[in-house]
Design a protein around this motif. Sequence first.
Motif, PDB file in Angstrom:
ATOM      1  N   ASN A   1       0.815  -1.230   0.000  1.00 55.48           N
ATOM      2  CA  ASN A   1       0.000   0.000   0.000  1.00 55.48           C
ATOM      3  C   ASN A   1       0.840   1.268   0.000  1.00 55.48           C
ATOM      4  O   ASN A   1       0.531   2.236   0.692  1.00 55.48           O
ATOM      5  CB  ASN A   1      -0.959   0.007   1.194  1.00 55.48           C
ATOM      6  N   THR A   2       1.908   1.269  -0.751  1.00 53.22           N
ATOM      7  CA  THR A   2       2.698   2.491  -0.864  1.00 53.22           C
ATOM      8  C   THR A   2       1.999   3.469  -1.803  1.00 53.22           C
ATOM      9  O   THR A   2       1.579   3.087  -2.890  1.00 53.22           O
ATOM     10  CB  THR A   2       4.111   2.181  -1.381  1.00 53.22           C
ATOM     11  N   PRO A   3       1.840   4.732  -1.396  1.00 51.34           N
ATOM     12  CA  PRO A   3       1.164   5.702  -2.262  1.00 51.34           C
ATOM     13  C   PRO A   3       2.043   6.212  -3.395  1.00 51.34           C
ATOM     14  O   PRO A   3       1.541   6.848  -4.321  1.00 51.34           O
ATOM     15  CB  PRO A   3       0.797   6.836  -1.300  1.00 51.34           C
ATOM     16  N   VAL A   4       3.353   5.954  -3.323  1.00 46.49           N
ATOM     17  CA  VAL A   4       4.279   6.389  -4.372  1.00 46.49           C
ATOM     18  C   VAL A   4       4.589   5.178  -5.248  1.00 46.49           C
ATOM     19  O   VAL A   4       5.174   4.207  -4.780  1.00 46.49           O
ATOM     20  CB  VAL A   4       5.578   6.972  -3.785  1.00 46.49           C
ATOM     21  N   MET A   5       4.189   5.241  -6.513  1.00 46.30           N
ATOM     22  CA  MET A   5       4.304   4.077  -7.386  1.00 46.30           C
ATOM     23  C   MET A   5       5.064   4.439  -8.646  1.00 46.30           C
ATOM     24  O   MET A   5       5.136   5.594  -9.048  1.00 46.30           O
ATOM     25  CB  MET A   5       2.907   3.566  -7.763  1.00 46.30           C
TER      26      MET A   5
ATOM     27  N   ASN B   1      -6.987   2.413  -1.897  1.00 50.01           N
ATOM     28  CA  ASN B   1      -6.755   3.751  -1.363  1.00 50.01           C
ATOM     29  C   ASN B   1      -7.973   4.255  -0.591  1.00 50.01           C
ATOM     30  O   ASN B   1      -7.853   4.831   0.493  1.00 50.01           O
ATOM     31  CB  ASN B   1      -6.416   4.711  -2.503  1.00 50.01           C
ATOM     32  N   ILE B   2      -9.151   4.014  -1.140  1.00 53.03           N
ATOM     33  CA  ILE B   2     -10.380   4.416  -0.448  1.00 53.03           C
ATOM     34  C   ILE B   2     -10.528   3.643   0.856  1.00 53.03           C
ATOM     35  O   ILE B   2     -10.856   4.211   1.909  1.00 53.03           O
ATOM     36  CB  ILE B   2     -11.599   4.191  -1.364  1.00 53.03           C
ATOM     37  N   ALA B   3     -10.279   2.336   0.815  1.00 53.23           N
ATOM     38  CA  ALA B   3     -10.434   1.516   2.016  1.00 53.23           C
ATOM     39  C   ALA B   3      -9.441   1.900   3.104  1.00 53.23           C
ATOM     40  O   ALA B   3      -9.765   1.880   4.296  1.00 53.23           O
ATOM     41  CB  ALA B   3     -10.271   0.042   1.651  1.00 53.23           C
ATOM     42  N   VAL B   4      -8.208   2.274   2.720  1.00 50.03           N
ATOM     43  CA  VAL B   4      -7.181   2.601   3.700  1.00 50.03           C
ATOM     44  C   VAL B   4      -7.445   3.950   4.353  1.00 50.03           C
ATOM     45  O   VAL B   4      -7.305   4.120   5.575  1.00 50.03           O
ATOM     46  CB  VAL B   4      -5.786   2.580   3.029  1.00 50.03           C
TER      47      VAL B   4
ATOM     48  N   MET C   1       2.345  -1.081  -4.454  1.00 49.86           N
ATOM     49  CA  MET C   1       1.421  -0.263  -5.217  1.00 49.86           C
ATOM     50  C   MET C   1       0.187  -0.005  -4.372  1.00 49.86           C
ATOM     51  O   MET C   1       0.028  -0.567  -3.286  1.00 49.86           O
ATOM     52  CB  MET C   1       1.020  -0.964  -6.524  1.00 49.86           C
ATOM     53  N   ARG C   2      -0.673   0.873  -4.846  1.00 45.11           N
ATOM     54  CA  ARG C   2      -1.956   1.104  -4.182  1.00 45.11           C
ATOM     55  C   ARG C   2      -2.991   1.412  -5.246  1.00 45.11           C
ATOM     56  O   ARG C   2      -2.829   2.352  -6.017  1.00 45.11           O
ATOM     57  CB  ARG C   2      -1.863   2.261  -3.180  1.00 45.11           C
ATOM     58  N   THR C   3      -4.035   0.620  -5.292  1.00 47.86           N
ATOM     59  CA  THR C   3      -5.098   0.835  -6.268  1.00 47.86           C
ATOM     60  C   THR C   3      -6.101   1.858  -5.734  1.00 47.86           C
ATOM     61  O   THR C   3      -6.073   2.221  -4.551  1.00 47.86           O
ATOM     62  CB  THR C   3      -5.819  -0.483  -6.563  1.00 47.86           C
TER      63      THR C   3
END
Length: 292
Positions: A224-228, A242-245, A236-238
């Motif tokens: 869940n890294t926001p920098v991809m 992202n909404i769930a986190v 990665m973060r989809t």
Amino acid sequence: MLIATPLALCGAIYTAYFMTPVVRRKVKPLIELMEALPTVILGFLAGLWLAPFIEKNLPGVFSIFLLMPVGVLLFGFCWSRLPDSLRLRVPDGWHAVLLIPVVMFIAWACVAASGNLELLFFGGDMRAWLTYDLGISYDQRNAMVVGIAMGFAVVPTIFSIAEDAIFSVPKSLSYGSLALGATPWQTLVGVVIPTASPGIFSALMIGMGRAVGETMIVLMATGNTPVMDANIFEGMRTLAANIAVEIGETEVDSSHYRVLFLAAFVLFLFTFVVNTIAEIVRQSLRKKYGSL
């Protein structure tokens, strides 16, 4: 989808067209049962077992991707060269059962040889070789782990719908093609697959829709890294993850709150556009091949 599509479609084609009914009645429910597994369990296994396993056996995992198709094709070639007295002992539609020990042996051999391959080609540490020699950073929970886990999660969806579409092609079309002198492969490619193409295309679109909207597997196995970037060995973060986190820690009516709603709207818009285009293509295929 790169993992799920060939596995699911090839499995559906063989199961519906070549496999004997006795085996099909056992294989199809078993694969469909995979779809009932909760995604949180798949995410748990991907994050806590698959990711460390891949990190520990990187050369073996890549060897499986390279050697598995070659090994299966080589087994098929060797089988075709056996005397007819041996080959005819296996009834038609049961040949896939012979591949089970072959696939298991290739997978075991690749994993068992992983350490030796790492010593031979990568100085004993492929992860360090990727980082220091190629400049490619490696995170344990990365996009490749999610691709493999999500691929196997999407396989039952695509398989079930595509298999039903291929099996539902009227037998009169197949028998007519065979009666005119076509081989079973020519009948499959020229008659069965075009007739079933609307259902196959729908299976692919539904599978992609599930992959795009999946949350738990991605949430638990990506880091869940926001920098991809484009590196498949990094986290990665989809949009869904992202909404769930972040939805639980955002302030109502803040800019962060509105951005999350924007992300949800983009996700909805993407799936709406893709599904609309898919329906147009499916109707076009149905109109084109419906006259058969």
